[in-house]
Design a protein around this motif. Structure first.
Motif, PDB file in Angstrom:
ATOM      1  N   PHE A 166       0.813  -1.221   0.000  1.00 53.60           N
ATOM      2  CA  PHE A 166       0.000   0.000   0.000  1.00 53.60           C
ATOM      3  C   PHE A 166       0.846   1.271   0.000  1.00 53.60           C
ATOM      4  O   PHE A 166       0.695   2.134  -0.866  1.00 53.60           O
ATOM      5  CB  PHE A 166      -0.939  -0.001   1.219  1.00 53.60           C
ATOM      6  N   GLN A 167       1.749   1.398   0.969  1.00 49.12           N
ATOM      7  CA  GLN A 167       2.521   2.623   1.110  1.00 49.12           C
ATOM      8  C   GLN A 167       3.440   2.851  -0.082  1.00 49.12           C
ATOM      9  O   GLN A 167       3.664   3.988  -0.505  1.00 49.12           O
ATOM     10  CB  GLN A 167       3.333   2.580   2.408  1.00 49.12           C
ATOM     11  N   HIS A 168       3.962   1.775  -0.659  1.00 46.84           N
ATOM     12  CA  HIS A 168       4.914   1.901  -1.760  1.00 46.84           C
ATOM     13  C   HIS A 168       4.250   2.372  -3.055  1.00 46.84           C
ATOM     14  O   HIS A 168       4.866   3.090  -3.841  1.00 46.84           O
ATOM     15  CB  HIS A 168       5.606   0.562  -2.006  1.00 46.84           C
ATOM     16  N   VAL A 169       3.012   1.957  -3.266  1.00 48.23           N
ATOM     17  CA  VAL A 169       2.321   2.314  -4.517  1.00 48.23           C
ATOM     18  C   VAL A 169       1.481   3.581  -4.334  1.00 48.23           C
ATOM     19  O   VAL A 169       1.637   4.552  -5.080  1.00 48.23           O
ATOM     20  CB  VAL A 169       1.426   1.150  -5.006  1.00 48.23           C
ATOM     21  N   VAL A 170       0.603   3.587  -3.334  1.00 49.71           N
ATOM     22  CA  VAL A 170      -0.262   4.759  -3.114  1.00 49.71           C
ATOM     23  C   VAL A 170       0.561   5.961  -2.653  1.00 49.71           C
ATOM     24  O   VAL A 170       0.261   7.106  -3.022  1.00 49.71           O
ATOM     25  CB  VAL A 170      -1.366   4.426  -2.082  1.00 49.71           C
ATOM     26  N   GLY A 171       1.611   5.693  -1.869  1.00 47.26           N
ATOM     27  CA  GLY A 171       2.440   6.794  -1.368  1.00 47.26           C
ATOM     28  C   GLY A 171       3.576   7.191  -2.303  1.00 47.26           C
ATOM     29  O   GLY A 171       4.456   7.961  -1.910  1.00 47.26           O
ATOM     30  N   PHE A 172       3.577   6.668  -3.521  1.00 49.66           N
ATOM     31  CA  PHE A 172       4.655   6.986  -4.474  1.00 49.66           C
ATOM     32  C   PHE A 172       4.645   8.483  -4.786  1.00 49.66           C
ATOM     33  O   PHE A 172       3.585   9.108  -4.909  1.00 49.66           O
ATOM     34  CB  PHE A 172       4.472   6.181  -5.757  1.00 49.66           C
ATOM     35  N   ASN A 173       5.830   9.056  -4.900  1.00 47.15           N
ATOM     36  CA  ASN A 173       5.970  10.493  -5.187  1.00 47.15           C
ATOM     37  C   ASN A 173       5.451  10.801  -6.595  1.00 47.15           C
ATOM     38  O   ASN A 173       6.142  10.609  -7.591  1.00 47.15           O
ATOM     39  CB  ASN A 173       7.439  10.900  -5.056  1.00 47.15           C
ATOM     40  N   LYS A 174       4.229  11.280  -6.656  1.00 43.79           N
ATOM     41  CA  LYS A 174       3.581  11.510  -7.949  1.00 43.79           C
ATOM     42  C   LYS A 174       4.175  12.688  -8.714  1.00 43.79           C
ATOM     43  O   LYS A 174       3.967  12.818  -9.925  1.00 43.79           O
ATOM     44  CB  LYS A 174       2.081  11.720  -7.745  1.00 43.79           C
TER      45      LYS A 174
ATOM     46  N   ASN B  39      10.268   3.604 -16.938  1.00 45.15           N
ATOM     47  CA  ASN B  39      11.523   4.334 -16.724  1.00 45.15           C
ATOM     48  C   ASN B  39      11.635   5.012 -15.364  1.00 45.15           C
ATOM     49  O   ASN B  39      12.738   5.322 -14.923  1.00 45.15           O
ATOM     50  CB  ASN B  39      11.698   5.396 -17.822  1.00 45.15           C
ATOM     51  N   ILE B  40      10.500   5.237 -14.697  1.00 42.53           N
ATOM     52  CA  ILE B  40      10.555   5.972 -13.435  1.00 42.53           C
ATOM     53  C   ILE B  40       9.953   5.162 -12.284  1.00 42.53           C
ATOM     54  O   ILE B  40      10.630   4.857 -11.296  1.00 42.53           O
ATOM     55  CB  ILE B  40       9.822   7.329 -13.557  1.00 42.53           C
ATOM     56  N   GLU B  41       8.680   4.787 -12.415  1.00 39.27           N
ATOM     57  CA  GLU B  41       7.992   4.157 -11.288  1.00 39.27           C
ATOM     58  C   GLU B  41       8.518   2.759 -10.989  1.00 39.27           C
ATOM     59  O   GLU B  41       8.847   2.444  -9.836  1.00 39.27           O
ATOM     60  CB  GLU B  41       6.488   4.110 -11.555  1.00 39.27           C
ATOM     61  N   LEU B  42       8.591   1.911 -12.013  1.00 40.05           N
ATOM     62  CA  LEU B  42       8.998   0.524 -11.784  1.00 40.05           C
ATOM     63  C   LEU B  42      10.388   0.407 -11.166  1.00 40.05           C
ATOM     64  O   LEU B  42      10.575  -0.352 -10.204  1.00 40.05           O
ATOM     65  CB  LEU B  42       8.909  -0.282 -13.081  1.00 40.05           C
ATOM     66  N   PRO B  43      11.415   1.117 -11.691  1.00 40.30           N
ATOM     67  CA  PRO B  43      12.744   0.996 -11.061  1.00 40.30           C
ATOM     68  C   PRO B  43      12.749   1.371  -9.572  1.00 40.30           C
ATOM     69  O   PRO B  43      13.515   0.810  -8.800  1.00 40.30           O
ATOM     70  CB  PRO B  43      13.601   1.973 -11.878  1.00 40.30           C
ATOM     71  N   LEU B  44      11.879   2.315  -9.180  1.00 41.91           N
ATOM     72  CA  LEU B  44      11.869   2.765  -7.792  1.00 41.91           C
ATOM     73  C   LEU B  44      11.106   1.824  -6.855  1.00 41.91           C
ATOM     74  O   LEU B  44      11.471   1.657  -5.692  1.00 41.91           O
ATOM     75  CB  LEU B  44      11.275   4.175  -7.701  1.00 41.91           C
ATOM     76  N   ILE B  45      10.025   1.214  -7.358  1.00 44.94           N
ATOM     77  CA  ILE B  45       9.237   0.347  -6.478  1.00 44.94           C
ATOM     78  C   ILE B  45       9.548  -1.135  -6.685  1.00 44.94           C
ATOM     79  O   ILE B  45       9.052  -1.973  -5.926  1.00 44.94           O
ATOM     80  CB  ILE B  45       7.720   0.570  -6.673  1.00 44.94           C
TER      81      ILE B  45
END
Length: 511
Positions: free
Chosen positions: A399-407, A426-432
């Motif tokens: 929850f926190q990793h996806v919903v709380g992702f820096n949009k 290029n951005i979201e997947l590498p970080l989470i």
């Protein structure tokens, strides 16, 4: 319809579909009349009694270790926090076997001249549940205490309050939501407990969850089993509704509390660790040591992989089957949950989280009946079932990793001309990705050791999984091989858990 509600509704449909056929063919008002007898009263009484006792005792023995976590940050506190792997990942069949090696008539304590033969008693059920569920209290209470701002504690000291009075008058009220959340969670887990009650309680201490499975395996009476399941569902629905209404408070401020603790607190915390990890240690050590004859013996472990033994018990096949099913189901759980969280609304919480407490035996009953009606292979039904019961857990972990992702990062990419697909890759997947891999490994471990669905669906002769084969070895008195397979499974789970934590911790250090 709001597009964000479509995925949660699909999840609801996956749960409802198996039950539609059960209700269509077996729901009759006289189903309740058939079970409304003294046996139901006894089953309900045992279910509630063992759940209440298990929860209260788990809370009581978790208070001091939680306080230690609050005050100290060292190796002992880290191990105390690490004990959370026990309720979520430690295989139930392995726990039962290790528990028997310690507390049976021929167990280790009896060999040492200590009379602790408590098998097939309420004491055994409660003690096993305390082992399993008290780490949940330790985790919830310890983390909540750590988040209390230092200023609150210091103000209490200035006013002349003792440590004991500060703890019970100031700190405990502030963390009460966390305590209540853990209380209802532990009560639900004890209420739905299956392997513990089945193996350590016996017929006399049968609960609703065990009654559902045994009714199917014994008389194959779907109508009666459905009656038990509906009563259980109603009780669990109320419990999960209560849990979903409790919001854990978040505090702001200095969350570090490096303080001295008394020898009593330290000693009690160490004793608690010995209690928890002694069962884990015995479970692993039993692969190399015969606790019945008190000597080193690896013959059981060697037999596991012999051709002759596998002709009778499909050990190797069950290991590969379990690894395969866990791989597919955990992957689907991660993907499905990610899609749900990307379309998060308050409606999602109300839909997904309550299913955390739905009976696995009830679900298995529906899946088994679908197999009977339409011949859908067990492997497909097992994957669906495992995915469905782990999505609420995956949801909580991710929850926190996806919903709380820096949009703002995604918004900046969009301004630079990137489409949603490019932003994701290029951005979201590498970080989470590290978090997703960590959660995947944890869900994989849960599925690998799952027993309730496998046992209730009676898949051993059609698609054997390692948990039910391990149970069969024990039931057929192949104790050396059962303990060796149990140790093998524990080793796999521990390796996966440690690996997942290392991935997660390394990821946080790079942020």
């Amino acid at each position: 319809m709001n597009k964000k509600k479509i995925i949660p509704i699909i999840y609801i449909a996956l749960w409802v579909t198996p039950f539609i056929f059960l209700f269509r063919d077996f729901f009759e008002l006289n189903s309740f009349t058939l079970i409304m007898d003294s046996r139901l009263s006894r089953i309900l009484g045992v279910t509630f009694l063992q759940s209440i006792l298990s929860t209260l005792i788990s809370l009581a023995i978790a208070i001091i270790p939680s306080y230690y976590i609050y005050k100290k940050k060292n190796l002992i506190s880290n191990i105390l926090e690490g004990s959370i792997f026990i309720p979520f990942f430690f295989p139930p069949v392995s726990m039962v076997l290790a528990f028997s090696l310690l507390y049976s008539n021929a167990g280790l304590f009896s060999k040492l001249g200590i009379d602790l033969n408590i098998l097939y008693t309420m004491k055994a059920i409660v003690l096993a549940h305390v082992f399993y569920n008290s780490p949940i209290f330790v985790k919830y209470i310890g983390e909540a205490l750590r988040k209390i701002p230092n200023g609150v504690v210091e103000a209490s000291k200035i006013d002349g309050a003792s440590k004991v009075r500060t703890f019970f008058s100031i700190e405990v009220p502030m963390i009460m939501p966390s305590i209540m959340k853990a209380f209802f969670l532990v009560f639900s887990y004890s209420f739905m407990s299956f392997a513990v009650v089945l193996n350590l309680g016996g017929i006399k201490y049968s609960t609703l969850e065990v009654a559902i499975a045994n009714t199917l395996r014994g008389s194959f009476d779907f109508s009666k089993a459905l009656g038990y399941a509906l009563i259980q569902f109603a009780i669990l629905f109320v419990l999960n509704y209560v849990i979903s209404k409790i919001d854990i408070l978040s505090f702001e401020g200095d969350i570090s509390h490096p303080k001295k603790v008394s020898k009593f607190v330290t000693g009690t915390s160490i004793i608690y660790l010995i209690f928890e990890f002694s069962i884990v240690f015995v479970g692993v050590f039993s692969a190399f040591f015969n606790f019945f004859d008190m000597k080193f013996d690896i013959s059981g472990f060697l037999n596991l992989f012999s051709k002759e033994f596998n002709n009778k018990y499909p050990i190797v096949e069950s290991i590969f089957n379990s690894l395969f099913v866990a791989l597919i189901a955990a992957t689907l759980s991660i993907v499905f949950t990610y899609i749900i969280l990307k379309n998060y609304t308050k409606f999602t919480d109300r839909v997904i989280l309550p299913f955390l407490g739905i009976s696995s035996a009830f679900l298995a009953m529906g899946l088994l009946y679908i197999n009977i009606l339409y011949g859908i292979p067990f492997v497909i039904l097992l994957i669906i079932g495992f995915m469905m019961i782990t999505i609420p857990i995956t949801y909580s972990f991710l929850f926190q990793h996806v919903v709380g992702f820096n949009k703002s990062l995604l918004e900046a990419a969009s301004i630079d001309g990137a489409n949603r697909w490019q932003s994701f890759w290029n951005i979201e997947l590498p970080l989470i990705l590290p978090s997703m891999i960590s959660v995947f490994l944890q869900i994989f471990a849960i599925i690998y050791g799952e027993f309730t669905i496998t046992y209730t669906m009676q898949v051993r002769d059609f698609f054997p999984l390692v948990s039910v084969v391990n149970y069969s070895l024990s039931a057929n008195r192949q104790y050396l091989e059962a303990n060796a397979l149990s140790a093998f499974n524990i080793a796999i789970i521990i390796i996966i858990f440690v690996l997942s934590n290392r991935i997660k911790n390394r990821f946080y250090k790079t942020l």
